[in-house]
Write a protein that holds these residues in place. Structure first.
Motif, PDB file in Angstrom:
ATOM      1  N   CYS A  69       5.512  -4.191 -19.103  1.00  0.00           N
ATOM      2  CA  CYS A  69       5.216  -2.758 -19.152  1.00  0.00           C
ATOM      3  C   CYS A  69       6.370  -1.980 -19.779  1.00  0.00           C
ATOM      4  O   CYS A  69       7.500  -2.462 -19.839  1.00  0.00           O
ATOM      5  CB  CYS A  69       4.964  -2.219 -17.741  1.00  0.00           C
ATOM      6  SG  CYS A  69       3.463  -2.873 -16.979  1.00  0.00           S
ATOM      7  N   LYS A  70       6.077  -0.767 -20.212  1.00  0.00           N
ATOM      8  CA  LYS A  70       7.086   0.183 -20.667  1.00  0.00           C
ATOM      9  C   LYS A  70       6.994   1.399 -19.760  1.00  0.00           C
ATOM     10  O   LYS A  70       5.906   1.949 -19.576  1.00  0.00           O
ATOM     11  CB  LYS A  70       6.865   0.576 -22.119  1.00  0.00           C
ATOM     12  CG  LYS A  70       7.157  -0.545 -23.088  1.00  0.00           C
ATOM     13  CD  LYS A  70       7.092  -0.072 -24.509  1.00  0.00           C
ATOM     14  CE  LYS A  70       7.456  -1.227 -25.444  1.00  0.00           C
ATOM     15  NZ  LYS A  70       7.486  -0.783 -26.838  1.00  0.00           N
ATOM     16  N   VAL A  71       8.138   1.785 -19.201  1.00  0.00           N
ATOM     17  CA  VAL A  71       8.187   2.878 -18.233  1.00  0.00           C
ATOM     18  C   VAL A  71       9.266   3.852 -18.665  1.00  0.00           C
ATOM     19  O   VAL A  71      10.398   3.452 -18.923  1.00  0.00           O
ATOM     20  CB  VAL A  71       8.511   2.353 -16.818  1.00  0.00           C
ATOM     21  CG1 VAL A  71       8.587   3.488 -15.821  1.00  0.00           C
ATOM     22  CG2 VAL A  71       7.491   1.305 -16.385  1.00  0.00           C
ATOM     23  N   GLY A  72       8.931   5.145 -18.748  1.00  0.00           N
ATOM     24  CA  GLY A  72       9.958   6.132 -19.069  1.00  0.00           C
ATOM     25  C   GLY A  72       9.408   7.329 -19.806  1.00  0.00           C
ATOM     26  O   GLY A  72       8.201   7.587 -19.817  1.00  0.00           O
ATOM     27  N   GLY A  73      10.330   8.051 -20.436  1.00  0.00           N
ATOM     28  CA  GLY A  73       9.960   9.238 -21.195  1.00  0.00           C
ATOM     29  C   GLY A  73       9.329   8.872 -22.521  1.00  0.00           C
ATOM     30  O   GLY A  73       9.138   7.704 -22.859  1.00  0.00           O
ATOM     31  N   MET A  74       9.035   9.893 -23.296  1.00  0.00           N
ATOM     32  CA  MET A  74       8.386   9.708 -24.593  1.00  0.00           C
ATOM     33  C   MET A  74       9.394   9.639 -25.743  1.00  0.00           C
ATOM     34  O   MET A  74       9.014   9.496 -26.887  1.00  0.00           O
ATOM     35  CB  MET A  74       7.408  10.849 -24.847  1.00  0.00           C
ATOM     36  CG  MET A  74       6.301  10.953 -23.812  1.00  0.00           C
ATOM     37  SD  MET A  74       5.190   9.545 -23.813  1.00  0.00           S
ATOM     38  CE  MET A  74       4.359   9.794 -25.363  1.00  0.00           C
ATOM     39  N   GLY A  75      10.674   9.786 -25.421  1.00  0.00           N
ATOM     40  CA  GLY A  75      11.713   9.764 -26.436  1.00  0.00           C
ATOM     41  C   GLY A  75      12.925  10.515 -25.937  1.00  0.00           C
ATOM     42  O   GLY A  75      13.031  10.841 -24.754  1.00  0.00           O
TER      43      GLY A  75
END
Length: 122
Positions: free
Chosen positions: A54-60
């Protein structure tokens, strides 16, 4: 026991979550959990959660950062493998109370704080 505090010494309060789990069992496989300024995944109670690839976090970067990637409290148990926690300000992975986490083959990228643990979490 001690709890995380913000920069003003106030007790930390989790940000609005994109996904919130309360005493449940979930598995995320190949998902993206994203937030801008909030918390991507907040888990409370007796939650058991697994994340795989998975990828977890903000959009940039800049105004697209999330506050927290993964927030675990109470009796939550997390197993995360082959995943990326990125673009967070307060932590890619934050554990409080007696929450437990195991991370295998994960990357923490472009986070101000990668992990934050309270005294009793592991």
């Amino acid at each position: 026991h001690s709890r995380a505090e913000d920069e003003d010494g106030e007790p930390f309060r989790p940000l609005e979550p994109t996904v919130q789990l309360l005493s449940s069992k979930w598995q995320f496989d190949g998902c993206q959990l994203r937030s801008i300024a909030g918390c991507c995944l907040a888990c409370h109670g007796d939650t058991l959660v697994t994340l795989q690839e998975c990828k977890v976090g903000g959009m940039g970067s800049g105004k697209n950062l999330c506050g927290i990637g993964l927030y675990l409290a109470h009796n939550t148990r997390l197993a995360v493998a082959k995943s990326v926690m990125e673009f967070s300000v307060r932590g890619g992975l934050v554990l409080e109370d007696v929450a437990q986490a195991q991370a295998m083959e994960c990357r923490f990228l472009r986070n101000t704080v990668c992990t934050s643990l309270s005294d009793e979490s592991s």
